[in-house]
Design an enzyme around this catalytic site. Structure first.
Site, PDB file in Angstrom:
ATOM      1  N   HIS A  41       0.828  -1.205   0.000  1.00 37.38           N
ATOM      2  CA  HIS A  41       0.000   0.000   0.000  1.00 37.38           C
ATOM      3  C   HIS A  41       0.867   1.260   0.000  1.00 37.38           C
ATOM      4  CE1 HIS A  41      -3.605  -2.287   0.936  1.00 37.38           C
ATOM      5  NE2 HIS A  41      -2.969  -2.904   1.900  1.00 37.38           N
ATOM      6  N   HIS A  80       9.200   1.969   2.089  1.00 35.20           N
ATOM      7  CA  HIS A  80       9.807   0.994   1.168  1.00 35.20           C
ATOM      8  C   HIS A  80      10.280  -0.260   1.909  1.00 35.20           C
ATOM      9  CE1 HIS A  80       9.707   4.370  -1.688  1.00 35.20           C
ATOM     10  NE2 HIS A  80       9.854   3.483  -2.638  1.00 35.20           N
ATOM     11  N   GLU A 125      -4.911   3.307   4.786  1.00 40.37           N
ATOM     12  CA  GLU A 125      -4.319   2.137   4.127  1.00 40.37           C
ATOM     13  C   GLU A 125      -4.631   2.180   2.638  1.00 40.37           C
ATOM     14  OE1 GLU A 125      -4.229  -2.425   5.427  1.00 40.37           O
ATOM     15  OE2 GLU A 125      -6.072  -1.894   4.383  1.00 40.37           O
TER      16      GLU A 125
END
Lengths: 136, 136, 136, 136, 136, 136
Positions: A41, A80, A125
């Site tokens: 996400h 990341h 999210e």
């Protein structure tokens, strides 16, 4: 009392998977979110602090300082990354948005300066699902 | 000639990693995007078709039909998936947004009804990065 | 305590018209919104529930289940409908955003699972006008 | 009790500069925001009122009336202005978003009709920074 | 051929004022935008480049590199600045969004790497007004 | 050549219904959109013009003038209206977004000043569906 919010962005991989359960039960409960190869996400993170306005600056607190706290204690750890594998403050927890919001609160709260209080962690999210946590 | 766009959403994990290179070179080129444990995104997908308006319906084409094509031939394959591991149409390719947009074009194009033409695939990887592909 | 929000979308026609008043008084009070031939909106609906996190799932409640409740008990009744003519739960009421938000609360509240509480209905009528209702 | 919000837009120039301090100290504290030649923003202003629904109109209050109050007592004074030089209600104050939100509260509060209460001024300075003020 | 867009943000003060005209004529032509004490905006800047995909990276060009070019050659010069007073590349020009977009094109174009072409500068002055420039 | 876009908003009721067909066929083709009691939308309208920049103003054309044209020749006719019943320029047509975009083009085109050309009408029916029309 004034409330100040800074919005930050990060992205991460995760899956919803309870290791105490069989794969079948995980798929039953979590559906597509249990995909063993992960999904991910873009998270939008709203951090709100509250307190009084300093008459010399007009600030509740310097929003650049708030941004630094979020960067150093949250984004550095989750952006990341794989939430299940790479993030110490989520170790041993289900990587739901609810638990992530609570973990982010605990990461930020100790660094808020005296006289200011952390009020809310709001975490999107997806553009259609978000969680709020007020610390108790 | 009228252009009609349908916007859809999916999320997925991926990493940028060229298997012909060392890990060091991958990290040099791709930075945080090379994290071997994956990261992920919410993708916003804009599919644009073009053609003439049918005088009996006022439609270029039924947007519900366009949505079904996107769902059956793209979202079913990529939503809540790992782009590097789970997606046949990306096999053997770098999982960049550029290649993903081109792959989505190839998935959708054969299913567009006669008299209508696929015009553009626009794909947001984050709210600040997107790619457009017009088929050539 | 954690708060979880699901955002859904519907569109509908309505007019603001009090049958106890003359047409002139309706136009005086409601202006363009009293157009007897109807107008309409895309509504954005935010449904927020609150409660404790289940340690086995990391969820307050399954957001897919929340989405199903909203779909079955609200969207099925209002999406692509005329709020004044087609919606049983608004019968006999002025079709304002305020009353619509309260009606949606009453539609959803009985279906929220034990241990979770409905917290807020937030309803955008346009991108610049919204109403919130907390159940009392 | 229902909450109704109207969103309005304005843009303005300002700088953050405390006249009691040297230019060096201002640059230390306010960074780029102290640029003596000004900078500026598009501000998004959310004004929320609360109260009971009038059974004859279905309204908490007429949102067009709320919009007029905001236009007459805020936007007329700040839109396309210099907050430090042109705005009487900010005279002698640091032109921070915090102080601007409080000043807007004081401009609007006296004009809210009987039976309705002003609940919140929420002011976006950029898409990533906003302030909320609840009147105490 | 693929198109890649990076979105960046800056804010600045400006006024619309033609020094060859009287103040009255400026106010006639530019209205509130001629306020001699300045006003300002949050600008959203979309920079689009086009070219072929590199088979080794899957990239048209590294979007981080594109972001650096925008930061070094545009944002450093305009962010938190006065467009009329502080920006060399706008000297002697009317500070309209049209001219700003063209100036940004000229700032970025020389730094785009070989094999890639600058395609479009799109610049939002407010959420409801934007300009696009394609270089000719 | 520069492109300038102004975004405006309106809302309206409509239904999709071909009077040459039976009710059954209309429901088959148009689904929920054929609801005889109407439904409705918030429409976002993007009007883009193109031309050269006037060196005296820095403008392609005055965006306030463009906004007035849109208000006088489109919004006055469609805002808070029933597209099937109240809008002369849609008489005898299916009230699809495609036909609405084309009708808006014909309403605006004659009023664009000399030296400027209408380039595109882009019309969002919902946040996930939009149509573009370039005049041929």
């Amino acid at each position: 009392m004034v409330y100040l919010t800074r919005v930050e962005h990060f992205n991460a991989a995760h899956k919803l998977y309870n290791p105490k359960w069989t794969r079948e039960k995980n798929e039953d409960v979590f559906g597509k979110c249990a995909n063993e190869n992960w999904h991910g996400h873009n998270y939008e993170l709203y951090v709100t602090v509250k307190g009084k306005v300093d008459p010399d600056t007009g600030f509740l607190m310097d929003v650049k300082k708030l941004s630094e706290i979020i960067n150093n204690h949250v984004l550095e750890l989750v952006d990341h990354k794989n939430l299940n594998m790479d993030v110490p403050f989520l170790e041993g927890q289900l990587c739901s948005t609810e638990n992530l919001a609570k973990g982010i609160w605990d990461q930020i709260q100790p660094h808020i300066p005296t006289g200011v209080r952390l009020h809310c962690i709001k975490l999107y999210e997806t553009p259609r699902i978000f969680v709020e946590y007020f610390g108790d």
